[in-house]
Write a protein that holds these residues in place. Sequence first.
Motif, mmCIF file in Angstrom:
data_model
loop_
_atom_site.group_PDB
_atom_site.id
_atom_site.type_symbol
_atom_site.label_atom_id
_atom_site.label_comp_id
_atom_site.label_asym_id
_atom_site.label_seq_id
_atom_site.Cartn_x
_atom_site.Cartn_y
_atom_site.Cartn_z
ATOM 1 N N PHE A 128 0.609 -1.041 0.142
ATOM 2 C CA PHE A 128 0.124 -0.072 -0.059
ATOM 3 C C PHE A 128 0.702 0.946 -0.157
ATOM 4 C CE2 PHE A 128 -2.240 -3.263 2.161
ATOM 5 C CZ PHE A 128 -3.385 -2.937 1.234
ATOM 6 N N ALA A 129 1.429 1.999 -1.227
ATOM 7 C CA ALA A 129 2.174 2.983 -1.371
ATOM 8 C C ALA A 129 1.262 3.955 -2.626
ATOM 9 C CB ALA A 129 2.758 2.910 -2.252
ATOM 10 N N GLU A 130 0.915 5.127 -1.469
ATOM 11 C CA GLU A 130 0.268 6.341 -2.380
ATOM 12 C C GLU A 130 0.937 6.079 -4.211
ATOM 13 O OE1 GLU A 130 -0.899 10.961 -1.380
ATOM 14 O OE2 GLU A 130 -0.298 9.758 0.139
ATOM 15 N N GLY A 131 -0.280 6.759 -4.522
ATOM 16 C CA GLY A 131 0.164 6.938 -5.917
ATOM 17 C C GLY A 131 0.579 5.599 -6.879
ATOM 18 N N GLU A 132 0.859 4.700 -5.962
ATOM 19 C CA GLU A 132 0.626 3.230 -6.729
ATOM 20 C C GLU A 132 0.018 2.622 -7.362
ATOM 21 O OE1 GLU A 132 5.102 2.199 -5.927
ATOM 22 O OE2 GLU A 132 5.152 4.307 -5.112
ATOM 23 N N ILE A 133 0.360 1.053 -7.680
ATOM 24 C CA ILE A 133 -0.615 -0.352 -7.660
ATOM 25 C C ILE A 133 0.597 -1.176 -7.472
ATOM 26 C CG2 ILE A 133 -1.866 -2.163 -8.492
ATOM 27 C CD1 ILE A 133 -3.441 0.489 -10.285
ATOM 28 N N ARG A 134 0.812 -1.707 -6.639
ATOM 29 C CA ARG A 134 1.855 -2.774 -6.287
ATOM 30 C C ARG A 134 1.272 -3.671 -6.126
ATOM 31 N NH1 ARG A 134 6.099 -0.604 -2.224
ATOM 32 N NH2 ARG A 134 6.268 1.409 -3.308
ATOM 33 N N GLY A 166 -2.054 -3.756 -3.324
ATOM 34 C CA GLY A 166 -2.569 -2.523 -3.255
ATOM 35 C C GLY A 166 -3.142 -1.839 -3.957
ATOM 36 N N ALA A 167 -3.757 -0.252 -4.352
ATOM 37 C CA ALA A 167 -4.044 0.481 -4.846
ATOM 38 C C ALA A 167 -4.134 1.316 -3.780
ATOM 39 C CB ALA A 167 -4.747 -0.051 -5.748
ATOM 40 N N VAL A 168 -3.543 2.507 -3.867
ATOM 41 C CA VAL A 168 -3.519 3.722 -3.095
ATOM 42 C C VAL A 168 -3.450 5.109 -4.001
ATOM 43 C CG1 VAL A 168 -3.259 4.752 -1.631
ATOM 44 C CG2 VAL A 168 -2.639 2.719 -0.779
ATOM 45 N N PRO A 169 -4.537 5.734 -4.139
ATOM 46 C CA PRO A 169 -4.608 6.559 -5.107
ATOM 47 C C PRO A 169 -4.099 7.711 -5.069
ATOM 48 C CG PRO A 169 -6.781 5.583 -5.688
ATOM 49 C CD PRO A 169 -6.315 5.097 -3.868
ATOM 50 N N ILE A 221 -12.276 -6.565 -4.021
ATOM 51 C CA ILE A 221 -11.341 -5.381 -4.438
ATOM 52 C C ILE A 221 -12.052 -4.589 -2.424
ATOM 53 C CG2 ILE A 221 -10.568 -3.158 -4.743
ATOM 54 C CD1 ILE A 221 -11.695 -3.663 -7.524
ATOM 55 N N LEU A 222 -11.824 -4.647 -1.922
ATOM 56 C CA LEU A 222 -12.167 -4.374 -0.561
ATOM 57 C C LEU A 222 -11.020 -3.845 0.777
ATOM 58 C CD1 LEU A 222 -12.288 -4.693 2.621
ATOM 59 C CD2 LEU A 222 -10.570 -6.207 3.109
ATOM 60 N N ASN A 223 -11.934 -2.126 0.539
ATOM 61 C CA ASN A 223 -11.724 -0.943 0.552
ATOM 62 C C ASN A 223 -11.417 -1.767 2.390
ATOM 63 O OD1 ASN A 223 -11.040 1.584 0.842
ATOM 64 N ND2 ASN A 223 -12.655 2.764 0.761
ATOM 65 N N ILE A 224 -9.794 -0.376 2.576
ATOM 66 C CA ILE A 224 -10.012 -0.439 4.366
ATOM 67 C C ILE A 224 -9.330 0.671 4.390
ATOM 68 C CG2 ILE A 224 -8.662 -3.095 3.944
ATOM 69 C CD1 ILE A 224 -5.712 -2.190 4.223
ATOM 70 N N GLY A 225 -9.637 1.165 3.734
ATOM 71 C CA GLY A 225 -8.852 3.186 4.495
ATOM 72 C C GLY A 225 -10.747 3.662 3.789
ATOM 73 N N GLY A 261 -9.539 6.263 -1.089
ATOM 74 C CA GLY A 261 -9.262 4.501 -0.550
ATOM 75 C C GLY A 261 -7.909 3.736 -0.427
ATOM 76 N N ARG A 262 -8.266 2.941 0.220
ATOM 77 C CA ARG A 262 -6.946 1.363 0.805
ATOM 78 C C ARG A 262 -7.337 0.520 0.288
ATOM 79 N NH1 ARG A 262 -2.483 3.315 3.283
ATOM 80 N NH2 ARG A 262 -1.258 1.834 3.489
ATOM 81 N N PHE A 263 -7.174 0.266 -1.743
ATOM 82 C CA PHE A 263 -7.641 -0.715 -2.125
ATOM 83 C C PHE A 263 -6.805 -2.089 -1.982
ATOM 84 C CE2 PHE A 263 -9.449 2.670 -3.741
ATOM 85 C CZ PHE A 263 -10.958 2.405 -3.228
ATOM 86 N N TYR A 264 -7.667 -3.448 -1.614
ATOM 87 C CA TYR A 264 -6.188 -4.568 -1.393
ATOM 88 C C TYR A 264 -7.840 -5.082 -2.325
ATOM 89 C CZ TYR A 264 -5.455 -9.054 0.093
ATOM 90 O OH TYR A 264 -4.739 -10.224 0.031
#
Length: 274
Positions: A33-39, A52-55, A81-85, A120-123
């Motif tokens: 979970f890194a901001e601005g990235e999809i890992r 994770g995707a953190v837009p 996709i689960l949002n944990i944010g 959001g913090r998307f798993y």
Amino acid sequence: MLSVETRYAIDPATAKTLDTEGLRQHFHASGLFAEGEIRLVYSHYDRLIMGGAVPGTGSLTLDKVAEAGTASILDRREMGILNIGETGQVTVDGETHEVGRGDVLYIGMGKGPVTFSGPGRFYILSAPAHRACPTRLITVKDARRVELGAPETCNERVILQFLHPEVADTCQLVMGYTQFKPGSVWNTMPAHLHDRRMEAYLYFELGPEQRVFHFMGQPHETRHLVMANEEVVISPPWSIHCGAGTGAYTFCWAMAGDNVDFTDMDMVAMGDLR
């Protein structure tokens, strides 16, 4: 920005020769979970993808992933996709979904690309699919709720089932999460395994100094991994599934393999664990 790490499947005889660092290299994933990235992590166990995707202040689009071998990731796959944010937006197939904290969006085969926006913090979880199922937002109140355990055994918990035959139709992906009551720490004991399906766990809602001890390996050859907040375990089909934390926590479980029967598991007697 998209990054993908590949994890190859190994057999239990090889796994038992690994030291702590070797186990973590094969079965542990952090920093998703890194901001601005999809890992993403691409596992060769049942070809499950997790990540994770953190837009942040912009948007992120998930489309072509070379490891999937198709023009777009969902051409031959489904996704949960689960949002944990905080509440964020996921746009797919021309429709934007408001995904609140704890909600799960299911996306059927052939519906990509997928765009993430908002705080959001998307798993992300994705498995191969052979049929298309309807895209659907499943909120917390829509999930199937199962209460298990007791304070006396330190495992009083609530299982929320989202991608489950009684809630939403999927091809092979099964997904939900488990929340613990204060004072409870064991996510399952006695342990179990299911050689027909692999599993992945995301541990989250842990404090900075809190840890979960995730137990793995064959029943007669157990090992453990120490997990911090927002870290993932890849649990192979031949491995037991159980763990205990230093306090209450939440974990997202997901399975891919031969069937979608949540109760398809082989229990391991306490006396057989070594």
